[in-house]
Design an enzyme around this catalytic site. Structure first.
Site, PDB file in Angstrom:
ATOM      1  N   HIS A  93       0.595  -1.114   0.073  1.00 33.39           N
ATOM      2  CA  HIS A  93      -0.012  -0.074   0.123  1.00 33.39           C
ATOM      3  C   HIS A  93       0.786   1.242   0.129  1.00 33.39           C
ATOM      4  O   HIS A  93       1.626   1.635   0.650  1.00 33.39           O
ATOM      5  CB  HIS A  93      -0.344   0.716   1.317  1.00 33.39           C
ATOM      6  CG  HIS A  93      -1.845  -0.933   1.115  1.00 33.39           C
ATOM      7  ND1 HIS A  93      -3.143  -1.228   1.676  1.00 33.39           N
ATOM      8  CD2 HIS A  93      -1.912  -1.694  -0.079  1.00 33.39           C
ATOM      9  CE1 HIS A  93      -4.178  -2.058   1.534  1.00 33.39           C
ATOM     10  NE2 HIS A  93      -3.974  -2.257   0.169  1.00 33.39           N
ATOM     11  N   TYR A 111      -9.536   5.499   7.470  1.00 39.25           N
ATOM     12  CA  TYR A 111      -9.691   5.456   8.636  1.00 39.25           C
ATOM     13  C   TYR A 111     -11.023   7.113   8.331  1.00 39.25           C
ATOM     14  O   TYR A 111     -10.539   7.142   8.129  1.00 39.25           O
ATOM     15  CB  TYR A 111      -8.063   6.377   9.543  1.00 39.25           C
ATOM     16  CG  TYR A 111      -7.365   5.171   9.380  1.00 39.25           C
ATOM     17  CD1 TYR A 111      -6.463   4.377   8.441  1.00 39.25           C
ATOM     18  CD2 TYR A 111      -7.345   4.322  11.251  1.00 39.25           C
ATOM     19  CE1 TYR A 111      -5.541   3.900   8.671  1.00 39.25           C
ATOM     20  CE2 TYR A 111      -6.031   3.787  11.148  1.00 39.25           C
ATOM     21  CZ  TYR A 111      -5.621   3.173   9.629  1.00 39.25           C
ATOM     22  OH  TYR A 111      -4.760   1.763  10.573  1.00 39.25           O
ATOM     23  N   PRO A 166      -4.729  -0.166  18.330  1.00 38.44           N
ATOM     24  CA  PRO A 166      -4.861  -0.611  17.109  1.00 38.44           C
ATOM     25  C   PRO A 166      -4.925   0.280  16.140  1.00 38.44           C
ATOM     26  O   PRO A 166      -4.460  -0.114  14.941  1.00 38.44           O
ATOM     27  CB  PRO A 166      -5.756  -2.223  17.115  1.00 38.44           C
ATOM     28  CG  PRO A 166      -6.871  -2.143  17.567  1.00 38.44           C
ATOM     29  CD  PRO A 166      -6.442  -0.909  18.779  1.00 38.44           C
ATOM     30  N   LYS A 181       0.691  -0.796  15.311  1.00 40.86           N
ATOM     31  CA  LYS A 181       1.436  -0.985  15.456  1.00 40.86           C
ATOM     32  C   LYS A 181       1.949  -1.960  16.656  1.00 40.86           C
ATOM     33  O   LYS A 181       2.783  -2.786  16.835  1.00 40.86           O
ATOM     34  CB  LYS A 181       1.837   0.332  16.418  1.00 40.86           C
ATOM     35  CG  LYS A 181       1.840   1.833  16.078  1.00 40.86           C
ATOM     36  CD  LYS A 181       3.563   2.151  15.317  1.00 40.86           C
ATOM     37  CE  LYS A 181       3.816   2.450  13.446  1.00 40.86           C
ATOM     38  NZ  LYS A 181       2.989   1.574  13.177  1.00 40.86           N
ATOM     39  N   TYR A 219       3.765   6.212  11.005  1.00 44.87           N
ATOM     40  CA  TYR A 219       2.497   4.653  10.834  1.00 44.87           C
ATOM     41  C   TYR A 219       3.499   3.785   9.775  1.00 44.87           C
ATOM     42  O   TYR A 219       3.489   3.119   9.762  1.00 44.87           O
ATOM     43  CB  TYR A 219       1.570   5.473   9.746  1.00 44.87           C
ATOM     44  CG  TYR A 219       0.450   4.679   9.482  1.00 44.87           C
ATOM     45  CD1 TYR A 219       0.501   3.435   8.288  1.00 44.87           C
ATOM     46  CD2 TYR A 219      -0.471   4.943   9.790  1.00 44.87           C
ATOM     47  CE1 TYR A 219      -0.411   2.782   8.084  1.00 44.87           C
ATOM     48  CE2 TYR A 219      -2.168   3.518   9.477  1.00 44.87           C
ATOM     49  CZ  TYR A 219      -1.800   2.416   9.033  1.00 44.87           C
ATOM     50  OH  TYR A 219      -2.309   1.106   8.785  1.00 44.87           O
TER      51      TYR A 219
HETATM   52  P1  FAS Z   1       0.885 -12.138  21.143  1.00 44.09           P
HETATM   53  O1  FAS Z   1      -0.160 -12.551  22.338  1.00 44.09           O
HETATM   54  O2  FAS Z   1       0.319 -12.537  19.936  1.00 44.09           O
HETATM   55  O3  FAS Z   1       1.385 -13.786  21.856  1.00 44.09           O
HETATM   56  C1  FAS Z   1       1.798 -14.430  23.267  1.00 44.09           C
HETATM   57  C2  FAS Z   1       1.431 -15.673  23.051  1.00 44.09           C
HETATM   58  O4  FAS Z   1       1.624 -16.158  23.842  1.00 44.09           O
HETATM   59  C3  FAS Z   1       0.046 -16.377  23.465  1.00 44.09           C
HETATM   60  O5  FAS Z   1      -0.405 -17.328  21.891  1.00 44.09           O
HETATM   61  C4  FAS Z   1      -0.485 -16.999  23.835  1.00 44.09           C
HETATM   62  O6  FAS Z   1      -1.334 -17.983  23.869  1.00 44.09           O
HETATM   63  C5  FAS Z   1       0.728 -16.540  24.342  1.00 44.09           C
HETATM   64  N1  FAS Z   1       0.962 -17.363  26.189  1.00 44.09           N
HETATM   65  C6  FAS Z   1       0.285 -16.613  27.103  1.00 44.09           C
HETATM   66  N2  FAS Z   1       0.506 -17.009  28.422  1.00 44.09           N
HETATM   67  C7  FAS Z   1       1.391 -18.025  28.246  1.00 44.09           C
HETATM   68  C8  FAS Z   1       1.887 -18.712  29.346  1.00 44.09           C
HETATM   69  N3  FAS Z   1       1.611 -18.392  30.945  1.00 44.09           N
HETATM   70  N4  FAS Z   1       2.349 -20.037  28.397  1.00 44.09           N
HETATM   71  C9  FAS Z   1       2.411 -20.304  28.246  1.00 44.09           C
HETATM   72  N5  FAS Z   1       2.061 -19.444  26.922  1.00 44.09           N
HETATM   73  C10 FAS Z   1       1.296 -17.981  26.765  1.00 44.09           C
HETATM   74  N6  FAS Z   1      -2.312  -5.287  16.221  1.00 44.09           N
HETATM   75  C11 FAS Z   1      -2.159  -4.291  15.192  1.00 44.09           C
HETATM   76  O7  FAS Z   1      -1.836  -4.411  14.418  1.00 44.09           O
HETATM   77  N7  FAS Z   1      -3.881  -4.441  14.746  1.00 44.09           N
HETATM   78  C12 FAS Z   1      -4.896  -4.818  14.894  1.00 44.09           C
HETATM   79  O8  FAS Z   1      -5.717  -5.197  14.519  1.00 44.09           O
HETATM   80  C13 FAS Z   1      -4.270  -5.578  16.002  1.00 44.09           C
HETATM   81  N8  FAS Z   1      -6.001  -5.885  16.711  1.00 44.09           N
HETATM   82  C14 FAS Z   1      -6.357  -7.230  17.856  1.00 44.09           C
HETATM   83  C15 FAS Z   1      -6.395  -7.989  17.910  1.00 44.09           C
HETATM   84  C16 FAS Z   1      -6.431  -8.805  19.792  1.00 44.09           C
HETATM   85  C17 FAS Z   1      -8.055  -9.344  20.288  1.00 44.09           C
HETATM   86  C18 FAS Z   1      -5.723  -9.199  20.335  1.00 44.09           C
HETATM   87  C19 FAS Z   1      -5.344  -9.669  22.047  1.00 44.09           C
HETATM   88  C20 FAS Z   1      -4.279  -7.877  20.184  1.00 44.09           C
HETATM   89  C21 FAS Z   1      -4.743  -7.027  18.133  1.00 44.09           C
HETATM   90  N9  FAS Z   1      -3.523  -6.893  17.563  1.00 44.09           N
HETATM   91  C22 FAS Z   1      -3.185  -6.003  17.396  1.00 44.09           C
HETATM   92  C23 FAS Z   1      -1.836  -6.777  18.372  1.00 44.09           C
HETATM   93  C24 FAS Z   1      -1.622  -8.618  18.025  1.00 44.09           C
HETATM   94  O9  FAS Z   1      -0.928  -7.700  16.869  1.00 44.09           O
HETATM   95  C25 FAS Z   1      -0.309  -8.061  18.618  1.00 44.09           C
HETATM   96  O10 FAS Z   1       0.366  -6.742  18.890  1.00 44.09           O
HETATM   97  C26 FAS Z   1       0.022  -8.884  18.369  1.00 44.09           C
HETATM   98  O11 FAS Z   1      -0.323 -10.458  18.411  1.00 44.09           O
HETATM   99  C27 FAS Z   1       2.146  -9.114  19.602  1.00 44.09           C
HETATM  100  O12 FAS Z   1       2.306 -10.365  19.408  1.00 44.09           O
HETATM  101  P2  FAS Z   1       3.528 -11.746  20.607  1.00 44.09           P
HETATM  102  O13 FAS Z   1       3.742 -10.131  21.584  1.00 44.09           O
HETATM  103  O14 FAS Z   1       3.762 -12.907  20.343  1.00 44.09           O
HETATM  104  O15 FAS Z   1       2.159 -11.589  21.598  1.00 44.09           O
HETATM  105  C1  PHB Z   2      -6.260  -4.600  10.092  1.00 42.15           C
HETATM  106  O1  PHB Z   2      -6.619  -4.782   9.050  1.00 42.15           O
HETATM  107  O2  PHB Z   2      -6.723  -6.064  11.049  1.00 42.15           O
HETATM  108  C2  PHB Z   2      -5.558  -3.728  10.919  1.00 42.15           C
HETATM  109  C3  PHB Z   2      -5.156  -3.096   9.581  1.00 42.15           C
HETATM  110  C4  PHB Z   2      -4.904  -1.111  10.735  1.00 42.15           C
HETATM  111  C5  PHB Z   2      -5.024  -0.787  12.140  1.00 42.15           C
HETATM  112  C6  PHB Z   2      -5.481  -1.600  12.323  1.00 42.15           C
HETATM  113  C7  PHB Z   2      -6.288  -3.118  12.366  1.00 42.15           C
HETATM  114  O3  PHB Z   2      -4.968   0.767  12.214  1.00 42.15           O
END
Ligand code: FAS
Ligand code: PHB
Length: 388
Positions: free
Chosen positions: A74, A203, A294, A298, A384
């Site tokens: 993009h 957005y 989100p 980031k 961004y």
């Molecule tokens: P994660 O949370 O992805 O991974 C951590 C892992 O550790 C998980 O698999 C968990 O099951 C495991 N874990 C937890 N406790 C444990 C234990 N005691 N023992 C062993 N394993 C354990 N970011 C964006 O940029 N855009 C978005 O739209 C967006 N949407 C999101 C929606 C949700 C519901 C959430 C929670 C986050 C979202 N995020 C988004 C942020 C997300 O993308 C995170 O930044 C990203 O998953 C970070 O990755 P990790 O640090 O690996 O953490």
């Molecule tokens: C997504 O595609 O899930 C998304 C993209 C941009 C954002 C948040 C979520 O700022």
């Protein structure tokens, strides 16, 4: 049973598995433990936008091939207020682009790489306990999926277990170094089997609340709506979702295409930072150390920035005994963390209504400033795309 490895990684999300791959190409063995099933981790719908530095890291560890084939590069995003949709062209402003490619796809690519390289991962573990983290021989105790107690003896532990994990809590008195802001709204996210109605992300600020039109492929659209902080998913029928999205994203001569909704969830919005990302031989990376709303896309990108730095740190520490480099990990990581936290707070505050009419006028003034001033637009673009 006791396993010996150089680095124990807690969490098999993107941070944990990217780190495992990074260390593998630097000949440092790891064992990854994860408390959910591999299928569950694979299925979690999360991030969708990748900075160029994350794409480069995925290429470097050998998992970028499908991204370049199936992802979308993009040039920018659209900022929208009622009646005006304005394109912010990152390529023109800061000579950088971003990629649209779902986190679920990255997870799939990482799982395939782990399988090919024979990465040792334990899934569905319980009772994870970090021991002697302030020594040069830390250990991880856990119970495996078969109920058998296991021990990992290692030289360093990477806490990649997300916001709700156990690693951060293994740092003594960590709570006094933590900062949190909870926002007075949430996001309702939907995934729909329908062609995206536009080429890049929109957005949209709207008096009724924020809306985001994102995408996953030529056949799958990802959309978000600002809702009440504890809104009830049962009150959001598919029709109500589409009606609300169509109203908030409305523009003369443009129509939001509708289709079957395949996933619907509500995500709380918070900013959280632990100013302590290491203690002895325990190092935190990703959501284990910080969480951002989100809006600025980031979360996943910050995790990747941590992982590259932590990977470099562990190579220096374990192959060159460079303790000074390792002791500087937290400080270096936090520079980017607080920069991205500020940007995510700023973008979130500008785009989400809070019911106050005066604040709404301030938000519109700020958005119009970004639309009219190339300097303000370049500042948004720089943050961004992740340019330092
Ligand atoms: P994660 O949370 O992805 O991974 C951590 C892992 O550790 C998980 O698999 C968990 O099951 C495991 N874990 C937890 N406790 C444990 C234990 N005691 N023992 C062993 N394993 C354990 N970011 C964006 O940029 N855009 C978005 O739209 C967006 N949407 C999101 C929606 C949700 C519901 C959430 C929670 C986050 C979202 N995020 C988004 C942020 C997300 O993308 C995170 O930044 C990203 O998953 C970070 O990755 P990790 O640090 O690996 O953490
Ligand atoms: C997504 O595609 O899930 C998304 C993209 C941009 C954002 C948040 C979520 O700022």
């Amino acid at each position: 049973m006791t396993f010996k490895t150089r680095v124990a990684i807690i969490g098999a999300g993107p941070a944990g598995l990217i780190l495992a791959r990074y260390l593998a190409i630097h000949n440092i063995d790891t064992i990854v433990i994860e408390n959910r099933s591999r299928e569950y981790v694979q299925s979690r719908v999360r991030a969708g936008i990748l900075e160029a530095q994350l794409v480069a890291l995925l290429d470097e560890i050998g998992v970028g091939e499908r991204l370049h084939k199936e992802g979308f590069e993009h040039q920018g995003i659209y900022l929208q207020i009622p009646g005006n949709r304005h394109h912010i062209n990152f390529k023109e402003l800061v000579d950088q682009t971003v990629w649209a490619y779902g986190q679920t796809e990255i997870q799939r690519d990482l799982h395939k790489a782990c399988d090919v390289q024979g990465q040792k991962n334990f899934y569905e573990v319980t009772d994870v306990n970090l021991v002697d983290v302030n020594s040069t021989k830390p250990k991880v105790h856990f119970t495996d999926a078969h109920g058998i107690k296991q021990v990992i003896e290692c030289e360093a532990i990477a806490g990649c277990d997300g916001f709700w994990g156990v690693s951060r809590k293994a740092i003594p008195n960590v709570e006094k170094d933590c900062f949190e802001k909870v926002y007075p709204f949430s996001w309702l996210g939907i995934m729909a089997n329908v062609k995206p109605s536009i080429d890049e992300l929109v957005y949209a600020w709207h008096p009724k609340g924020f809306a985001l039109n994102s995408m996953r492929s030529e056949k799958v659209t990802r959309l978000y709506l600002q809702v009440e902080p504890n809104d009830d998913l049962a009150k959001w029928s598919d029709e109500r979702c589409w009606d609300e999205l169509s109203e908030r994203l409305a523009l003369d001569g443009w129509e939001l295409e509708r289709g079957p909704i395949t996933e619907k969830s509500i995500l709380a919005m918070r900013s959280f930072v632990s100013n302590k990302m290491q203690y002895g031989r325990l190092f935190l990376a990703g959501d284990a150390a910080h969480t951002v709303p989100p809006t600025g896309a980031k979360g996943l990108n910050l995790a990747a920035n941590d992982v590259r730095l932590l990977g470099e740190t562990l190579v220096e520490l374990l192959t060159k005994n460079n303790q000074d480099f390792a002791d500087d990990y937290s400080r270096k990581a936090l520079e980017k963390v607080w920069g991205a936290t500020r940007f995510s707070w700023w973008f979130t505050s500008m785009m989400h209504t809070n019911g106050d009419p005066f604040d709404a006028q301030l938000q519109l003034a700020q958005i119009n400033h970004v639309i009219k001033s190339k300097y303000a637009a370049a500042d948004l673009a720089e943050k961004y795309v992740g340019v330092r």
